[in-house]
Design an enzyme around this catalytic site. Structure first.
Site, short mmCIF file in Angstrom:
data_model
loop_
_atom_site.label_atom_id
_atom_site.label_comp_id
_atom_site.label_asym_id
_atom_site.label_seq_id
_atom_site.Cartn_x
_atom_site.Cartn_y
_atom_site.Cartn_z
N CYS A 205 45.39 -28.68 -1.36
CA CYS A 205 46.12 -27.44 -1.01
C CYS A 205 46.52 -26.70 -2.28
CB CYS A 205 47.38 -27.76 -0.20
SG CYS A 205 47.09 -28.51 1.41
N ASP B 237 63.23 -32.06 -41.78
CA ASP B 237 63.92 -31.21 -42.73
C ASP B 237 65.09 -32.03 -43.28
OD1 ASP B 237 64.78 -28.79 -44.07
OD2 ASP B 237 66.37 -28.71 -42.57
#
Length: 716
Positions: free
Chosen positions: A17, A416
């Site tokens: 479907c 970082d």
């Protein structure tokens, strides 16, 4: 102009479907659609100059399904709709059971000693099941046929109708055995399977339900110098809101009076209350533990952190992982292929083997029924819904199936430094003035830095608290180098050795001092008046408590860990050593970070972890950008994963969650494929009657959803 909408789809029962609608929408010019079987929604991006919303809805309706546009998800309405769906399936199941059970007993236990008018009684009992209980399936199959397509309901209706109408013919003509019990029991089993599936699917979205339930109903605000209680939806930006001990904070804001401790576990997963005072931010739906305070509303309605989290999870749960395309491709061809196999099965049994009509019919019906591709269609979306929900309850927000799938392939993680590995709250440790008194030297440095937003600048200005700073003109920040500015008509340079080299300022006789401080993991900044060096200031930023353990966890997962920073090599290596990181990229300018990510991508998938604006390009370049929730909005917007806690352990947990979710998806797909691969030949060879096939079909869908739900029990 490209527009994005969400369509609420009704009538979907299986993977074929959703694939049918997905294909129909994506074939349209200027349309990109994603149909999700689990949420019953379609996310559609389309060019308004080429197609309208009504035309999109019409395309869905032509395929036999209902559709309507929804502006914003109404979770209460969705919950009500699911309740109604479950109630309807219950009614259909119990109705089917009332009629199918006596039909089954008569057909199976009174076959050789029939009761009077047995065939007619069974016909009467089977008819309500065939035409009332199965009516939604008939409607779905007919609508699909109108759109020249087929779905799972087509298979069930073809099989049961063949058994039922042949039985009617057999009774009327008096030519032999009927199969009313087969069609009645089969339809009842299919409905029962859908009932179990609907209940299980509802459990996969519990994370969103829980978050929606956290939203407070009312807020106590000050208006016209009066305290009034209003619905939380009526709070506007700028309102002063009062919060008493034990109450939920209505919206996001900033404390303007009082202090308290707040339980932020709903956002961060962290159970320890966080101390808050004047100027601190508070998050809507978190719980005020002890203090009485007033805050100014800064984010309301859809802009609150809770609303954004709910939207992010909803988008993630409605998205598809790339692995889902494989399931969609199979489901798209599945129904037509099964119809052909069923016809071949009947033909071989009847015309070649020479079996009777009954045997041939039952074998072909069993093929039609057992071939449901529902389990395959549910394999990926249910696991993604549970995985993203589990992440959210642990403060890990994953933006979609693609991010979830990619994260488990990560080979390298780049951190970082400032604010990510370190606390981002540096302190001045050394002030070394060469010519001027320490205080005068510090005034010059702080006067230059007061116009900068860099964390190191804040530390220097804080160190100069109580001193009379001077006005600065012609301030200029030079990324990766430092700053320049004019004080009392004199130009000053304040930054790293690169800035001194560019401006030809000699510092060689102080190199030993600089290196000593840098080897200790401190960042050294040099101040010059353009002719000579006036002194040094060293600032240290300590690593977070969790950094070392997080890096160890990633190493244990066989991942390469890197640190990237604008600091010089010596300082960077000192910080990296404290965190247990062996690979360092130092003296990297903000605009160069993305380039380093790109280089590592040649070796495999890369995750970038950052928290600042200067990390955004690198987060975007990485295969997975992981943004710290304590960081900037830009970083959080760019990241594929947002960590609501300021805890690096969650980086490893996010990757672990991805691996666990992908493992569940693979398990689900394996069993779904094995089930169909083994089940269809067994049915075709006559080893399964239709009723057993129907039970197996229902069990396969429920087992896939249940396997996904087991993710909730896993520990991150």
């Amino acid at each position: 102009m490209v527009k994005k909408i969400v369509l609420d789809i009704t009538g979907m029962h299986c993977a074929s479907c959703s694939t049918l609608i997905d294909r129909a929408l994506n074939r349209l010019d200027g349309v990109t659609a994603n149909v999700n079987l689990t949420t019953n929604k379609a996310s559609v991006e389309f060019d308004e100059s080429k197609i309208s919303v009504n035309e999109l809805i019409e395309v869905v309706k032509k395929k036999g399904y209902g559709a309507c546009e929804i502006e914003q998800t109404d979770f209460k309405k969705d919950a009500k709709k699911k309740e109604n769906e479950i109630r309807q399936l219950k009614n259909e199941f119990y109705t089917g059971l009332v009629f199918a059970l006596p039909t089954f007993i008569l057909g199976m236990f009174f076959m050789n000693n029939p009761v009077p008018f047995q065939n007619y009684i069974m016909w009467i009992l089977a008819s309500p099941v065939q035409f009332f209980v199965a009516w939604p399936m008939y409607k779905s199959a007919i609508n699909a046929l109108k759109g020249f397509s087929a779905n799972m309901d087509t298979l069930v209706i073809m099989g049961t109708s063949a058994a039922y109408f042949y039985s009617v013919y057999a009774v009327i003509s008096g030519m032999g055995h009927q199969y009313f019990e087969a069609s009645a029991v089969l339809i009842t089993i299919v409905v029962f399977g859908r009932l179990l599936e609907a209940r299980a699917k509802g459990k996969t979205s519990e994370a969103i339900k829980r978050l929606v339930g956290l939203k407070p109903k009312e807020a106590l605000v000050i208006r016209d110098n009066k305290e009034i209680s209003i619905p939380v939806d009526e709070v506007v930006e700028g309102d002063l809101v009062i919060v008493k001990p034990g109450e939920k904070i209505p919206v996001d804001g900033m404390i303007v009076e009082g202090q308290t401790s707040i339980d932020e576990s709903m956002v961060t997963g962290e159970s320890i209350p966080v101390e808050k005072s004047l100027g601190d931010e508070v998050i809507g739906a978190t719980i005020n533990k002890h203090g009485y305070f007033t805050f100014k509303a800064t984010k309301v309605g859809a802009n609150t952190t809770l609303a954004q989290i709910i939207k992010l999870i909803e988008d993630a749960q409605g998205s598809k992982a790339p692995i889902q395309r494989f399931a969609d491709m199979i489901a798209g061809y599945f129904v037509p292929v099964v119809l052909v196999i069923a016809i071949i099965t009947f033909s071989v049994w009847f015309f070649i083997v020479g079996a009777d009509f009954r045997t041939s019919l039952l074998a072909s019906v069993a093929v039609l029924v057992i071939a449901c591709p529902c389990a395959l269609g549910l394999a990926t979306p249910t696991a993604i819904m549970v995985g993203t929900g589990k992440g959210a309850t642990n403060g890990i927000l994953i933006k979609g199936g693609e991010a979830l799938e990619t994260a488990h392939k990560i080979k390298s993680v780049i951190f970082d430094k400032t604010g990510t590995i370190t606390k981002g709250e540096p302190e001045v440790t050394d002030v070394i003035a060469f010519e001027k008194p320490r205080e005068e030297f510090l005034i010059l440095a702080a006067s230059l830095e007061k116009g900068s937003e860099h964390p190191l600048a804040e530390a220097i200005v804080k160190e100069a608290e109580g001193l009379s700073l001077k006005s600065t003109s012609h301030f200029e920040a030079i990324p990766g180098h430092g700053i320049t500015g004019v004080i009392d008509s004199k130009n000053y340079f304040f930054g790293n050795v690169k800035l001194m080299d560019i401006n030809k300022i000699l510092y060689k006789k102080h190199v030993e001092n600089i290196q000593r401080l840098e080897y200790a993991g401190k960042t050294v900044m040099l101040l010059s008046d353009g002719r000579k060096l006036l002194g040094l200031i060293a600032v240290a930023d300590t690593i977070k408590d969790s950094s070392k353990q997080a890096v160890k966890m990633l190493h244990d997962m066989k991942l390469d860990v890197y640190m990237i920073t604008g600091d010089n090599t010596r300082t960077a290596n000192a910080i990296a050593k404290q965190a247990g990181i062996r690979n360092v990229f130092a003296e990297v300018l903000p605009e160069e970070k993305a380039g380093y990510v790109k280089k590592l991508q040649a070796k495999g998938k890369v995750a970038m972890v950052g928290d600042g604006i200067n990390d955004a390009p690198a987060l975007a370049q990485a295969d997975i950008g992981i943004a710290m929730g304590s960081g900037t909005d830009v970083a959080m917007e760019t990241g594929n994963v947002v960590l609501m806690r300021d805890d690096l352990l969650d980086v490893a947990k996010a990757i672990k969650l991805s691996k666990m979710t992908m493992s569940k998806i693979r398990q689900n797909m394996f069993w779904a494929l094995i089930y169909n691969t083994v089940g269809i030949p067994f049915a075709a060879l006559g080893f399964l009657n239709p009723m057993i096939a129907g039970g197996a079909m229902a069990l396969s869908s429920v087992s896939v959803v249940s396997n996904s739900l087991l993710l909730k029990l896993k520990k991150l």
